[in-house]
Enzyme design. Structure first.
Site, PDB file in Angstrom:
ATOM      1  N   THR A  52      12.472  54.043 -26.310  1.00  0.00           N
ATOM      2  CA  THR A  52      12.740  52.839 -27.114  1.00  0.00           C
ATOM      3  C   THR A  52      11.577  52.651 -28.100  1.00  0.00           C
ATOM      4  O   THR A  52      10.513  53.256 -27.934  1.00  0.00           O
ATOM      5  CB  THR A  52      12.889  51.596 -26.209  1.00  0.00           C
ATOM      6  OG1 THR A  52      11.649  51.358 -25.538  1.00  0.00           O
ATOM      7  CG2 THR A  52      14.001  51.778 -25.192  1.00  0.00           C
ATOM      8  N   LYS A  64       4.367  54.650 -27.170  1.00  0.00           N
ATOM      9  CA  LYS A  64       2.901  54.517 -27.119  1.00  0.00           C
ATOM     10  C   LYS A  64       2.440  53.211 -26.472  1.00  0.00           C
ATOM     11  O   LYS A  64       1.364  53.165 -25.876  1.00  0.00           O
ATOM     12  CB  LYS A  64       2.342  54.591 -28.549  1.00  0.00           C
ATOM     13  CG  LYS A  64       2.471  55.968 -29.160  1.00  0.00           C
ATOM     14  CD  LYS A  64       2.262  55.943 -30.671  1.00  0.00           C
ATOM     15  CE  LYS A  64       3.538  55.660 -31.400  1.00  0.00           C
ATOM     16  NZ  LYS A  64       3.542  55.971 -32.813  1.00  0.00           N
ATOM     17  N   GLU A  92       3.700  63.323 -23.152  1.00  0.00           N
ATOM     18  CA  GLU A  92       3.247  64.280 -24.184  1.00  0.00           C
ATOM     19  C   GLU A  92       3.609  63.825 -25.593  1.00  0.00           C
ATOM     20  O   GLU A  92       2.825  63.984 -26.535  1.00  0.00           O
ATOM     21  CB  GLU A  92       3.881  65.647 -23.895  1.00  0.00           C
ATOM     22  CG  GLU A  92       3.556  66.740 -24.873  1.00  0.00           C
ATOM     23  CD  GLU A  92       2.123  67.239 -24.721  1.00  0.00           C
ATOM     24  OE1 GLU A  92       1.295  66.865 -25.578  1.00  0.00           O
ATOM     25  OE2 GLU A  92       1.836  67.988 -23.769  1.00  0.00           O
ATOM     26  N   GLY A 151      11.158  58.196 -43.912  1.00  0.00           N
ATOM     27  CA  GLY A 151      11.283  57.862 -42.484  1.00  0.00           C
ATOM     28  C   GLY A 151      10.076  58.238 -41.646  1.00  0.00           C
ATOM     29  O   GLY A 151      10.170  58.321 -40.418  1.00  0.00           O
ATOM     30  N   GLU A 190       5.998  53.905 -39.281  1.00  0.00           N
ATOM     31  CA  GLU A 190       6.451  53.028 -38.203  1.00  0.00           C
ATOM     32  C   GLU A 190       7.320  51.921 -38.809  1.00  0.00           C
ATOM     33  O   GLU A 190       7.275  51.686 -40.023  1.00  0.00           O
ATOM     34  CB  GLU A 190       5.248  52.376 -37.516  1.00  0.00           C
ATOM     35  CG  GLU A 190       4.306  53.347 -36.828  1.00  0.00           C
ATOM     36  CD  GLU A 190       4.933  54.021 -35.617  1.00  0.00           C
ATOM     37  OE1 GLU A 190       5.275  53.332 -34.652  1.00  0.00           O
ATOM     38  OE2 GLU A 190       5.087  55.253 -35.651  1.00  0.00           O
ATOM     39  N   LYS A 195      -3.214  56.135 -30.471  1.00  0.00           N
ATOM     40  CA  LYS A 195      -3.168  57.513 -29.969  1.00  0.00           C
ATOM     41  C   LYS A 195      -4.545  57.936 -29.442  1.00  0.00           C
ATOM     42  O   LYS A 195      -4.646  58.651 -28.435  1.00  0.00           O
ATOM     43  CB  LYS A 195      -2.682  58.452 -31.074  1.00  0.00           C
ATOM     44  CG  LYS A 195      -1.202  58.233 -31.405  1.00  0.00           C
ATOM     45  CD  LYS A 195      -0.816  58.892 -32.716  1.00  0.00           C
ATOM     46  CE  LYS A 195       0.671  58.703 -33.014  1.00  0.00           C
ATOM     47  NZ  LYS A 195       1.016  58.975 -34.420  1.00  0.00           N
ATOM     48  N   GLY A 218       9.014  63.217 -36.126  1.00  0.00           N
ATOM     49  CA  GLY A 218      10.305  63.851 -36.400  1.00  0.00           C
ATOM     50  C   GLY A 218      11.149  63.863 -35.138  1.00  0.00           C
ATOM     51  O   GLY A 218      10.623  63.939 -34.030  1.00  0.00           O
TER      52      GLY A 218
HETATM   53  N1  HSE Z   1       4.323  56.751 -37.744  1.00  0.00           N
HETATM   54  C1  HSE Z   1       3.797  57.818 -36.955  1.00  0.00           C
HETATM   55  C2  HSE Z   1       3.074  58.785 -37.874  1.00  0.00           C
HETATM   56  C3  HSE Z   1       4.934  58.490 -36.212  1.00  0.00           C
HETATM   57  O1  HSE Z   1       3.220  58.659 -39.092  1.00  0.00           O
HETATM   58  O2  HSE Z   1       2.359  59.664 -37.404  1.00  0.00           O
HETATM   59  C4  HSE Z   1       4.540  59.266 -34.993  1.00  0.00           C
HETATM   60  O3  HSE Z   1       3.848  58.530 -34.034  1.00  0.00           O
END
Ligand code: HSE
Length: 328
Positions: free
Chosen positions: A82, A111, A135, A193, A196, A211, A305
């Site tokens: 989600t 995340k 992962e 796309g 976020e 991250k 992706g």
């Molecule tokens: N919005 C994030 C990025 C997507 O651009 O890296 C992957 O977490």
């Protein structure tokens, strides 16, 4: 192995498509998005669900809530994909806990729960003899967690440096290569796309910092939180700053770095030489690990992706199948 899939955005659809296309021995017995849900112990017709989703925006006619699918379907592993809520971690954290409390394994690309509740969720998984794997949360298709866990087992990780946000990398590349303004490049990234739902998470370095928190907790178990990361985004960067860097044979990248011995946890735009391994094109992510035995290792790959993220999720699922389900 039976799996339940919660979340039918671009990642969820990518996972469903790959499970349907490849002969992986995975059967989806429960599926849900925010509005609809289905349970079938004999296996759900994925092609039909994907077609219905495209046509109506829902998985099917049945409105079973996601939490009921998680609590009632017959499955070995939950796939929780989600959208991320980095402030509350919900509803994903509740979904993950419900599955772990049923002694089901969990794989997530979300995340929020991992950054906010890492220790609690790991402990709950351990108490229930279940796997909790994530992962896909960091650097999409790059198998960072598997590399840390297996390939680099026994190494001490001294520090890490990386490009962990594809949207920022795309914007910086477009500004440098095409002379676009920040606003133009951001608009392109949104249209493609990459960003976020709220792109301020990308451009203010929040996504990269989340991250970094996930990586730091995984590697060092040091309880680092988002507020511990010293953070500067790329949203105030001018085309002139990039031009000046380019004139010197350098460029600018949003670099996430962590080194516990120096109490360093930082995300910020850095001027680096163009020949540096962390200077990647487009939306590519890159991560350098500094270790005691293997020394420096750099991994480069797709950070986002649909199918790329599905690759990380399926890697986790097949690991669970081989190491938990088939051995049980
Ligand atoms: N919005 C994030 C990025 C997507 O651009 O890296 C992957 O977490």
């Amino acid at each position: 192995m039976k799996v339940a899939l919660i979340g039918m955005g671009s990642v969820g659809r990518g996972v469903a498509e790959m499970i349907a296309k490849k002969d992986l021995g995975l059967t989806i017995t429960g599926i849900a998005d925010s509005k609809s849900g289905l349970i079938s112990d004999r296996g759900i017709n994925i092609a039909k669900v994907l077609a219905t989703k495209k046509k109506t925006g829902m998985c099917g006619d049945s409105t079973i809530p996601a939490i009921d699918v998680i609590k009632n379907a017959d499955y070995d592993a939950l796939i929780e994909v989600t959208p991320t809520n980095a402030l509350s971690g919900e509803p994903a954290t509740g979904y993950i806990k419900a599955a772990l409390n049923r002694k089901k394994h969990v794989v997530t690309s979300n995340k929020g729960p991992v950054a906010l509740h890492y220790k609690e969720l790991k402990a709950l998984a351990q108490k229930n003899g279940a796997a909790f794997r994530y992962e896909a949360t960091v650097a999409g298709a790059i198998p960072i967690m598997h590399t840390l866990e297996h390939g680099l087992a026994g190494n001490e990780i001294l520090a890490l440096y990386g490009v962990l946000n594809g949207t920022c990398n795309y914007i910086l590349n477009r500004m440098a290569d095409e002379g676009l303004t920040y606003a133009q490049a951001l608009m392109e990234a949104r249209e493609l796309g990459y960003a976020e739902a709220d792109p301020t998470y990308d451009v203010q370095g929040i996504d990269a910092a989340i991250k970094l928190v996930i990586l730091a907790n995984t590697i060092w178990g040091n309880g680092v939180k988002l507020e511990d990361v010293d953070r500067t985004g790329i949203d105030l960067l001018t085309a002139d700053a990039l031009r000046l860097a380019e004139d010197e044979g350098c460029t600018i990248r949003l670099i996430a770095e962590a080194c516990p011995r120096r109490n360093l946890f930082r995300v910020s735009p850095r001027i680096i030489e163009k020949s540096h391994p962390l200077v990647t094109q487009g939306t590519l992510n890159a991560l350098t690990l500094e270790t005691d035995m293997a020394k420096e290792i750099t991994m480069i790959g797709r950070g986002a992706g649909s199918v790329e993220t599905a690759s990380a999720i399926i890697g986790d699922l097949l690991f669970i199948r081989d190491c938990y389900v088939q051995r049980a």
